[in-house]
Scaffold this active site. Structure first.
Site, PDB file in Angstrom:
ATOM      1  N   ASP A 187      39.382 -60.329  51.613  1.00 14.21           N
ATOM      2  CA  ASP A 187      38.810 -60.157  50.269  1.00 14.21           C
ATOM      3  C   ASP A 187      38.567 -61.560  49.695  1.00 14.21           C
ATOM      4  O   ASP A 187      38.389 -62.501  50.462  1.00 14.21           O
ATOM      5  CB  ASP A 187      39.756 -59.296  49.419  1.00 14.21           C
ATOM      6  N   HIS A 211      35.629 -63.111  50.837  1.00 12.20           N
ATOM      7  CA  HIS A 211      34.555 -62.757  49.903  1.00 12.20           C
ATOM      8  C   HIS A 211      34.216 -63.907  48.956  1.00 12.20           C
ATOM      9  O   HIS A 211      33.547 -63.718  47.959  1.00 12.20           O
ATOM     10  CB  HIS A 211      34.927 -61.496  49.117  1.00 12.20           C
TER      11      HIS A 211
END
Ligand SMILES: *[C@@H]1O[C@H](CO)[C@@H](O)[C@H](O)[C@H]1NC(C)=O
Length: 410
Positions: A233, A256
């Protein structure tokens, strides 16, 4: 060289003697006090081998360090140590000390059965502490089982636990720590002040869900430097109420990217202010630098943010502001975001975008982004194709060489 020999050399000699004496004395007392205050967790019954739960023994070492006002070092030697959910509590009620260092040479290992800590939110949590340093060591969250549960869409998967959390704490150092395979976030800084994160390594699979590397919220004067973050993430996520955050010399990927947000989930929300993100390399990440807010009313804001000296290597969305954030496109609020985004500077950002739109500002019709600056930006689509910029309700200026050329409304 006879002329250099001093006539009366007894006085300098005495001075030197005194200095040597003083130096040895200081050295001796320093070593003595160091020895006195080092607490080896083995002496508290912590068992190596990674099989026997040593939670209680770790807490005993902590309580012992807390019982004195003189600074202590809790020492964890090499080896693997199984430890369950533990809250290291500070505050005057529980802890007299304002200087506890946890020096870790070995690895702390979470229970492999995710039901043990997966509902607790945190694995190792420091609550209301002052002057705590975590130096070195590996924190192994053993999250693979929980990720698989989530990925296969099984029901009753717990949320997961953060490997290392600090809440309501001040004057914290996290240095040289490796965080592996956390069930959820790796490191969380919450409601804290003066936190220095340095030389940290975060490692989890690129498809592990919700495993943000370092999450900061409701905190001020946090610095994150010289760290390497590879996870599933956000490498670093910056939540509501973060002020005066400094991020520098980071390698991010897979992951991310570095995100401000998500913001605007709540109607009443603390803003984000004074954030510097400097000298970061993003490699194969989903985003580079992103500001995201939900499409719903909120009094939140993000302002005075600098993104500087960034290298993008095959990043899907290098520069993004998304005020219609809604992952999975399920239950999206579909309203105009109330979050006000202003004074955001992008300076010296170069490299490659994996998609054609390298710069995307999708701002709120209700609160257009303003005072956005693009300066010395050079992003290509793949290695040498022309990239595009896309702007909705974004106001700003450009300076220097900017490609793709900006699309601000004036
Ligand atoms: C943000 O930085 C400015 C300029 O240095 C300063 O005046 C302001 O107080 C800072 N904001 C916060 C919330 O600390």
């Amino acid at each position: 060289m006879a002329h250099l020999r001093p006539k009366h050399n007894t006085i300098p000699l005495l001075v030197i003697k005194a200095l040597v004496h003083y130096f040895l004395f200081t050295l001796k007392t320093t070593i003595a006090s160091y020895d006195d205050q080092t607490l080896n967790v083995i002496d508290f019954g912590v068992k190596p081998g990674g099989e026997i739960d040593s939670s209680r023994a770790f807490l005993d070492a902590w309580e012992s360090a807390c019982n004195t006002i003189t600074p202590s070092t809790i020492y964890v030697p090499q080896g693997r140590f199984l430890i369950g959910k533990v809250v290291f509590k500070g505050s005057h009620e529980y802890c007299k000390s304002n200087g506890i260092t946890m020096k870790i040479d070995g690895a702390l290992v979470a229970p492999s059965n995710y039901d043990d800590i997966g509902n607790d939110g945190n694995w190792l949590l420091f609550d209301d502490v002052n002057g705590v340093s975590i130096i070195g060591g590996v924190l192994d969250g053993q999250g693979n089982g929980l990720w698989a549960c989530k990925r296969f869409g099984k029901r009753n998967c717990p949320m997961g636990a953060t490997n290392l959390g600090f809440t309501n704490s001040n004057n914290i150092v996290i240095n040289g720590v490796t965080s592996l395979n956390s069930e959820m976030y790796h490191i969380v800084i919450d409601r804290s002040k003066n936190v220095k994160v340095e030389g940290v390594r975060v490692s989890a699979s690129g498809n592990s869900p919700n495993t943000d590397g370092i999450h900061v919220q409701l905190s001020s004067f946090v610095t994150i430097i010289a760290s390497n973050i590879a996870t599933g993430d956000d490498c670093i996520s910056i939540g509501p109420g973060t002020t005066n955050l400094w991020i520098q010399n980071i390698a991010c990927g897979p992951g991310h990217g570095i995100s401000v947000g998500s913001l605007g989930k709540e109607l009443e929300e603390a803003g984000v202010e004074n954030v510097t993100v400097k000298t970061v390399t993003f490699t194969g990440t989903e985003n580079g630098v992103r500001i995201k807010s939900w499409g719903r009313p909120s009094n939140g804001f993000a302002r005075n943010i600098i993104f500087q000296h960034l290298t993008m290597i095959n990043v899907q969305n290098p520069i993004v502001i998304d005020q219609n954030y809604c992952p999975n496109e399920k239950g999206c609020p579909g309203q105009n975001s109330g979050v006000k985004i202003s004074n955001v500077m992008y300076q010296d950002i170069h490299g490659t975008s994996a998609t054609e739109v390298a710069v995307r500002f999708n701002c709120s019709p209700r609160n257009p982004c303003n005072e956005i600056t693009l300066e010395d930006v050079k992003l290509t689509f793949q290695t040498n194709k022309q990239a595009q910029a896309s702007c909705i309700h974004a106001q700003g200026i450009t300076s220097g060489f900017v490609q793709p050329s900006a699309c601000f409304s004036s």
